[in-house]
Design a protein around this motif. Structure first.
Motif, mmCIF file in Angstrom:
data_model
loop_
_atom_site.group_PDB
_atom_site.id
_atom_site.type_symbol
_atom_site.label_atom_id
_atom_site.label_comp_id
_atom_site.label_asym_id
_atom_site.label_seq_id
_atom_site.Cartn_x
_atom_site.Cartn_y
_atom_site.Cartn_z
ATOM 1 N N UNK A 163 0.759 -1.239 0.000
ATOM 2 C CA UNK A 163 0.000 0.000 0.000
ATOM 3 C C UNK A 163 0.788 1.286 0.000
ATOM 4 N N UNK A 164 2.121 1.220 0.130
ATOM 5 C CA UNK A 164 2.921 2.455 0.100
ATOM 6 C C UNK A 164 2.726 3.167 -1.236
ATOM 7 N N UNK A 165 2.662 4.491 -1.201
ATOM 8 C CA UNK A 165 2.408 5.254 -2.426
ATOM 9 C C UNK A 165 3.685 5.727 -3.098
ATOM 10 N N UNK A 166 4.774 5.827 -2.321
ATOM 11 C CA UNK A 166 6.018 6.347 -2.871
ATOM 12 C C UNK A 166 7.195 5.723 -2.156
ATOM 13 N N UNK A 167 8.167 5.235 -2.925
ATOM 14 C CA UNK A 167 9.394 4.678 -2.347
ATOM 15 C C UNK A 167 10.591 5.302 -3.052
ATOM 16 N N UNK A 168 11.540 5.774 -2.262
ATOM 17 C CA UNK A 168 12.837 6.193 -2.791
ATOM 18 C C UNK A 168 13.837 5.119 -2.398
ATOM 19 N N UNK A 169 14.390 4.433 -3.390
ATOM 20 C CA UNK A 169 15.356 3.358 -3.154
ATOM 21 C C UNK A 169 16.719 3.796 -3.668
ATOM 22 N N UNK A 170 17.749 3.540 -2.882
ATOM 23 C CA UNK A 170 19.092 3.889 -3.359
ATOM 24 C C UNK A 170 20.084 2.797 -3.006
ATOM 25 N N UNK A 171 21.168 2.776 -3.788
ATOM 26 C CA UNK A 171 22.252 1.804 -3.589
ATOM 27 C C UNK A 171 23.496 2.383 -4.239
ATOM 28 N N UNK A 195 14.521 4.751 -8.181
ATOM 29 C CA UNK A 195 15.800 4.153 -7.810
ATOM 30 C C UNK A 195 16.919 5.108 -8.198
ATOM 31 N N UNK A 196 17.801 5.387 -7.251
ATOM 32 C CA UNK A 196 18.891 6.341 -7.476
ATOM 33 C C UNK A 196 20.200 5.724 -7.006
ATOM 34 N N UNK A 197 21.269 5.937 -7.766
ATOM 35 C CA UNK A 197 22.580 5.473 -7.337
ATOM 36 C C UNK A 197 23.177 6.483 -6.363
ATOM 37 N N UNK A 198 23.628 5.986 -5.230
ATOM 38 C CA UNK A 198 24.235 6.858 -4.230
ATOM 39 C C UNK A 198 23.875 6.394 -2.834
ATOM 40 N N UNK A 199 24.088 7.279 -1.871
ATOM 41 C CA UNK A 199 23.776 6.967 -0.477
ATOM 42 C C UNK A 199 22.779 8.006 0.041
ATOM 43 N N UNK A 200 22.838 8.336 1.303
ATOM 44 C CA UNK A 200 21.837 9.232 1.889
ATOM 45 C C UNK A 200 21.861 10.636 1.295
ATOM 46 N N UNK A 201 22.933 10.989 0.600
ATOM 47 C CA UNK A 201 22.985 12.331 -0.005
ATOM 48 C C UNK A 201 21.956 12.489 -1.124
ATOM 49 N N UNK A 202 21.411 11.382 -1.633
ATOM 50 C CA UNK A 202 20.422 11.480 -2.714
ATOM 51 C C UNK A 202 19.012 11.709 -2.180
ATOM 52 N N UNK A 203 18.842 11.626 -0.862
ATOM 53 C CA UNK A 203 17.518 11.863 -0.272
ATOM 54 C C UNK A 203 17.289 13.367 -0.173
ATOM 55 N N UNK A 204 16.244 13.896 -0.793
ATOM 56 C CA UNK A 204 15.988 15.343 -0.724
ATOM 57 C C UNK A 204 15.831 15.808 0.721
ATOM 58 N N UNK A 205 16.366 16.995 1.017
ATOM 59 C CA UNK A 205 16.297 17.516 2.384
ATOM 60 C C UNK A 205 14.865 17.705 2.851
#
Length: 279
Positions: A163-171, A195-205
């Motif tokens: 049921x989640x509406x949005x997922x930000x996945x990174x690796x 899906x984004x390549x990187x670590x926590x820096x790719x998570x929008x503030x």
């Protein structure tokens, strides 16, 4: 072409961590059998130092037996051989299977089709199973989720199907990014997972998640924990895995300032910690 073949007798629950370590060393192919991992590497790519590193690595796994064989083997699709050893299995509310499996999906299970390639998170390892079993009681409709170290994207896909509406996945691994995107398309959930390549820096503030999932190893969790907390809503949930029983006290201590531990689930020596950010 000459390849070195390594045969390692090892309990099944340690296969995925070992494969992850060996792939970082340049091993190209893996076969998983009952209590055994077989892997290959081109002879010229295995130095004396690598052999010593492998011995040290295996010393950390209980009950291992290391057999090395030198063989002349034709170049082949190692990934395909390894993939064929991955079968279907029931994990909590989920039925996890690769596309080549013909096993029928039980009527009460949620299907997760996962072709693992060379990423990790097939459901075979305790750390993945622990989170999958926790997810149904945690994901609410329209939740925003962060999947740190997504691997095959199995946890992202499971969250959306709950049921989640949005997922930000990174690796940080390029293989994982490619494999994650393939599996997301395979499960028809590509409109809800980025899906984004990187670590926590790719998570929008500005992003504040209802739930954060991290199935990675202890040192990385400890390093990224402040970023995880910043990315959560007040009262948001977090599941940390890739941990063993001996990590329990240290992780709890580091969590205590910003979150409270709700539950700890364990399978063999592996644990998953459910924590909630302070309100």
């Amino acid at each position: 072409m000459t390849y070195i073949k390594l045969e390692i007798a090892l309990p099944d629950e340690y296969h995925e961590p070992l494969i992850a370590e060996l792939s970082e060393m340049g091993f190209d192919g893996f076969e998983q059998r009952d209590h055994q991992v077989i892997t290959y590497i081109e002879k010229g790519n295995l130095a004396i130092a690598d052999r010593e590193q492998i011995e040290q690595l295996l010393a950390g796994f209980p009950g291992h037996c290391f057999i090395e064989k030198e063989e002349v083997v034709e170049d082949q699709n190692w990934n395909e051989q390894w993939e064929q050893t991955v079968g279907a299995r029931e994990i909590g509310r989920f039925f996890v299977k690769p596309t080549w499996s013909t096993d029928p999906v039980p009527g009460d299970k949620i299907l997760l089709e996962i072709d693992p390639k060379m990423s990790f998170g097939t459901g075979y390892h305790e750390t993945t199973r622990l989170i999958l079993k926790l997810l149904p009681g945690m994901v609410r409709r329209d939740d925003t989720v962060i999947d740190a170290g997504t691997g095959t994207a199995i946890l992202s896909i499971a969250a959306v199907k709950l049921g989640a509406s949005r997922v930000l996945a990174f690796d940080t691994d390029e293989w994982s990014i490619k494999n994650a995107r393939e599996n997301i398309l395979l499960n028809g959930v590509d409109t809800r997972i980025t899906v984004v390549k990187g670590s926590t820096e790719v998570v929008p503030a500005t992003m504040k998640a209802d739930l954060l999932l991290a199935n990675i190893q202890r040192n990385v969790i400890l390093e990224l924990l402040p970023d995880f907390i910043k990315s959560l809503k007040k009262g948001g949930n977090m599941v940390l895995s890739g941990l063993v029983e001996s990590d329990r006290a240290d992780i709890r201590r580091r969590l205590s300032q910003d979150a409270r531990v709700i539950d700890i689930q364990q399978e063999n020596e592996w644990i998953a910690i459910h924590a909630q950010a302070k309100k």
